[in-house]
Write an enzyme that holds these catalytic residues in place. Sequence first.
Site, short mmCIF file in Angstrom:
data_model
loop_
_atom_site.label_atom_id
_atom_site.label_comp_id
_atom_site.label_asym_id
_atom_site.label_seq_id
_atom_site.Cartn_x
_atom_site.Cartn_y
_atom_site.Cartn_z
N GLU A 127 42.12 9.12 53.40
CA GLU A 127 42.17 10.28 54.30
C GLU A 127 42.12 9.79 55.75
O GLU A 127 41.81 8.63 56.01
CB GLU A 127 40.98 11.21 54.03
CG GLU A 127 40.96 11.78 52.62
CD GLU A 127 39.84 12.79 52.43
OE1 GLU A 127 39.10 13.07 53.40
OE2 GLU A 127 39.69 13.30 51.30
N PRO A 128 42.42 10.68 56.70
CA PRO A 128 42.33 10.28 58.11
C PRO A 128 40.97 9.71 58.48
O PRO A 128 40.87 8.85 59.35
CB PRO A 128 42.62 11.59 58.85
CG PRO A 128 43.51 12.36 57.93
CD PRO A 128 43.00 12.04 56.55
N ILE A 157 49.77 8.31 51.39
CA ILE A 157 49.75 8.34 49.94
C ILE A 157 51.10 7.88 49.38
O ILE A 157 52.13 8.54 49.57
CB ILE A 157 49.42 9.75 49.41
CG1 ILE A 157 48.09 10.22 50.01
CG2 ILE A 157 49.38 9.76 47.89
CD1 ILE A 157 46.92 9.28 49.77
N ARG A 269 71.28 -26.76 54.74
CA ARG A 269 71.29 -26.70 56.20
C ARG A 269 71.17 -28.11 56.77
O ARG A 269 70.20 -28.82 56.47
CB ARG A 269 70.14 -25.83 56.69
CG ARG A 269 69.94 -25.80 58.20
CD ARG A 269 71.12 -25.17 58.91
NE ARG A 269 70.79 -24.90 60.30
CZ ARG A 269 71.67 -24.58 61.22
NH1 ARG A 269 72.97 -24.49 60.89
NH2 ARG A 269 71.30 -24.34 62.46
N GLU A 364 45.03 -0.76 49.10
CA GLU A 364 44.16 -0.97 47.93
C GLU A 364 43.02 -1.94 48.26
O GLU A 364 42.59 -2.73 47.42
CB GLU A 364 44.98 -1.43 46.72
CG GLU A 364 45.96 -0.36 46.27
CD GLU A 364 46.63 -0.67 44.95
OE1 GLU A 364 45.95 -1.25 44.07
OE2 GLU A 364 47.81 -0.32 44.80
N THR A 366 41.50 -3.77 52.12
CA THR A 366 41.90 -4.81 53.06
C THR A 366 41.31 -6.16 52.67
O THR A 366 40.36 -6.24 51.87
CB THR A 366 41.42 -4.45 54.48
OG1 THR A 366 39.98 -4.45 54.49
CG2 THR A 366 41.94 -3.10 54.93
#
Length: 380
Positions: A127-128, A157, A269, A364, A366
């Site tokens: 939520e905020p 979400i 390369r 999920e 930090t």
Amino acid sequence: MDFTLPEELRDVQATIRDFMLGRVEPRAHEIEDTNRVPPELLQEAAGLGLFGLSIPEEYGGVGLGMLGRCAAYEAMGMGHMGFGGVISAHASIGTSGLVKLGTDEQKARFLPRMATGECIAGFAITEPSSGSDAANIRTKAERRGDVYVMNGTKHYISNAPIAGLLTVIAITDASKGTKGMSAFLVEPQSTPGVSIGKIDEKMGQKGALSAEVIFADAEIPAANLLGPEHLGYREALGILTNGRVGIAARSTGAMQRLLDLSVAHAKTREQFGQPIAGFQAVQFMLAEMEIAIQTSRVLWQKVAWMVDHGQDVRRMASVAKYHATEMLSQVADKAVQVAGGMGYMKDSPVERYYRDQRLLRIYEGTSEIQKIIIAGDLLR
């Protein structure tokens, strides 16, 4: 100890890897430009059983254990990460709560449609006012007869704009703190009072849509209570814990893809009259990438095995997620360095991975939250 995946799981990985590289990757630029996964790719994914990875066979799913699901997630990590994010948000945290806690009626009502991808799922707790502090949620659900009246806002979400079912965590008894939260099955597209906000504009993970979910006197049938009342927070933590193992596996697959791209580039390369693979500085970066992959793979396999054997994985799931996502960040940086200017260009998959991987150290739980969990468990 045998660290070799069973042959059937290696076959699953090969099938998914071929799909991701052969079908999804060729349309990566389209997904990036439109921020939308083509419906036909989702249909193909459904045909491969990707939406039903964690759903029991009796409900039309594949019914894989955690080791099998994580093997699939690793293979998924080798292709477009936004596409993989749609699948994993559904098959992991979007589905596991219903499989574990649902009544027979709830499972029969939702799981068959979820297994086919007809009903895409998500998990709504953030939520905020509550991200890492998941205990600080404010969305409330008040029991009134045969319904719970839900009010509040969830944000960021995953799958919300396309979800047919969300597992929503809400307060049902504010006096009990985290012991007064419950989980609900909410059908956002057909429930009056539930609305979806505008789609989030993210740095990366294009096609993996997220948005706010707003509840304004939304009436949720009491029959949609998931598990026992007031145990939602505890169960949410369990759902997130197992989801972290899947993120570790996806991260490992992404690292493998980046290493494969880097090795191929280093061999072809040329600078100063020879392939850059001949320079020790490049060799060291490739070696460090391989070390990150192997250690991350062993970790997710160990924790997935622990889950399948009923062991407490709270600490080890955090170890696996922290290690793999942090290593992926380093591997992505090295891949850009090996590619040089080419790796900074928008048409390079390396550039895309560099943006996409950053989210995995945030959602999920930090990296900082993972360290708090690990240390707290050690000190207990």
